[in-house]
Motif scaffolding. Sequence first.
Motif, PDB file in Angstrom:
ATOM      1  N   TRP A 244       0.693  -1.255  -0.008  1.00 38.97           N
ATOM      2  CA  TRP A 244       0.119  -0.018  -0.060  1.00 38.97           C
ATOM      3  C   TRP A 244       0.729   1.308   0.048  1.00 38.97           C
ATOM      4  N   TRP A 245       0.221   2.542  -0.477  1.00 42.34           N
ATOM      5  CA  TRP A 245       0.850   3.619  -0.620  1.00 42.34           C
ATOM      6  C   TRP A 245       0.040   4.489   0.317  1.00 42.34           C
TER       7      TRP A 245
ATOM      8  N   VAL B 104       3.826  -1.889   4.926  1.00 48.20           N
ATOM      9  CA  VAL B 104       3.573  -3.264   5.037  1.00 48.20           C
ATOM     10  C   VAL B 104       2.162  -3.406   5.873  1.00 48.20           C
ATOM     11  N   THR B 105       1.928  -2.368   6.493  1.00 50.34           N
ATOM     12  CA  THR B 105       0.686  -2.320   7.668  1.00 50.34           C
ATOM     13  C   THR B 105      -0.637  -1.909   6.790  1.00 50.34           C
ATOM     14  N   VAL B 106      -1.636  -2.800   7.132  1.00 52.14           N
ATOM     15  CA  VAL B 106      -2.829  -2.417   6.570  1.00 52.14           C
ATOM     16  C   VAL B 106      -3.373  -1.237   6.794  1.00 52.14           C
ATOM     17  N   PRO B 107      -3.440  -0.269   5.741  1.00 46.73           N
ATOM     18  CA  PRO B 107      -3.997   1.143   6.204  1.00 46.73           C
ATOM     19  C   PRO B 107      -5.324   1.217   6.834  1.00 46.73           C
ATOM     20  N   THR B 108      -5.371   2.032   7.665  1.00 45.86           N
ATOM     21  CA  THR B 108      -6.814   2.360   8.312  1.00 45.86           C
ATOM     22  C   THR B 108      -7.057   3.606   8.180  1.00 45.86           C
ATOM     23  N   LYS B 109      -6.429   4.499   6.910  1.00 44.49           N
ATOM     24  CA  LYS B 109      -6.959   5.643   6.542  1.00 44.49           C
ATOM     25  C   LYS B 109      -7.670   5.108   5.175  1.00 44.49           C
ATOM     26  N   LYS B 110      -8.555   6.318   4.747  1.00 38.83           N
ATOM     27  CA  LYS B 110      -9.128   6.298   3.598  1.00 38.83           C
ATOM     28  C   LYS B 110      -8.350   6.712   2.589  1.00 38.83           C
ATOM     29  N   ASP B 111      -7.686   7.526   2.760  1.00 40.55           N
ATOM     30  CA  ASP B 111      -6.751   7.810   1.657  1.00 40.55           C
ATOM     31  C   ASP B 111      -5.534   7.203   1.461  1.00 40.55           C
ATOM     32  N   TYR B 112      -5.550   6.095   0.584  1.00 36.92           N
ATOM     33  CA  TYR B 112      -4.381   5.096   0.505  1.00 36.92           C
ATOM     34  C   TYR B 112      -4.763   4.476  -1.028  1.00 36.92           C
ATOM     35  N   LYS B 113      -3.506   3.837  -1.576  1.00 32.12           N
ATOM     36  CA  LYS B 113      -3.706   3.313  -2.721  1.00 32.12           C
ATOM     37  C   LYS B 113      -2.834   1.865  -2.804  1.00 32.12           C
ATOM     38  N   LEU B 114      -3.366   0.927  -3.621  1.00 35.37           N
ATOM     39  CA  LEU B 114      -2.715  -0.370  -3.790  1.00 35.37           C
ATOM     40  C   LEU B 114      -1.825  -0.049  -4.899  1.00 35.37           C
ATOM     41  N   ILE B 115      -0.423  -0.203  -4.589  1.00 36.61           N
ATOM     42  CA  ILE B 115       0.580  -0.166  -5.380  1.00 36.61           C
ATOM     43  C   ILE B 115       0.535  -1.089  -6.741  1.00 36.61           C
TER      44      ILE B 115
END
Length: 238
Positions: free
Chosen positions: A42-43, A50-61
């Motif tokens: 994730w970006w 490497v941590t599963v994002p908890t924020k809404k603003d993220y992208k799968l690389i």
Amino acid sequence: LGAWSRRLLCNRNVELGSVYSVVKQARDDGYGVMALNPNSHWWVDGRATVTVPTKKDYKLIPGLGSPEEHVAYVLSNIVQNFASKEIFFIAHKYGAHALIQALYNQFDTYKDRVSAVAVIESTHTIDSFPTPEFKKWWSLNGAGYVHSEDTDKGKIEYKPYAGCNCVCAGSVEFDFTLVEKMPDIFRFFRSRNGRDNRFEAYRDRLQTLNEDDPTTVMVTFEDDNNAGSDAEEEVPSY
């Protein structure tokens, strides 16, 4: 640079606990270096994680949905465009499985360009890559480095599950295999410098014993069909 393990970072130092020391040694030996991190999917906030994002603003690389996908993408889109005909790989644990799978699937591209592959505490099994041609190539170019009792330090064993010779690190803590055997890995690489990497040039040639090259060592292992007997089978390196 990426961490090998938290235990190494805490018990030793940042240089040994990360790929920093490996990159430094490789650069000192004249290699160009590319470091992969196939576990960061994730970006978030301008960086890979490497941590599963908890924020809404993220992208799968893109091209990084799994370690296998990432390594395959890098080999097929970046590494294969390198001018070098001498490519060396170091891979750790599941990253080694991802690398070997990529080399298997792109065998025609890499069989004549790879000089050596060192896998540390690899999770791969050679039965996942059944082609006889690839198995032979792997046995001649791949070397495993595994944890062991101190009394076995430096011993070289053929591991049927790995499909290659494996060097015992002499440490029961698998994290420390990296520390113990990294100098040996670079000696292995130096022994392959300048080799004609065309598979047809060496595939049927008896290899001369080289103490720095674990693939050239004659090893023995017990024949599974004679379990409990004293029979052993010699496995030459061709």
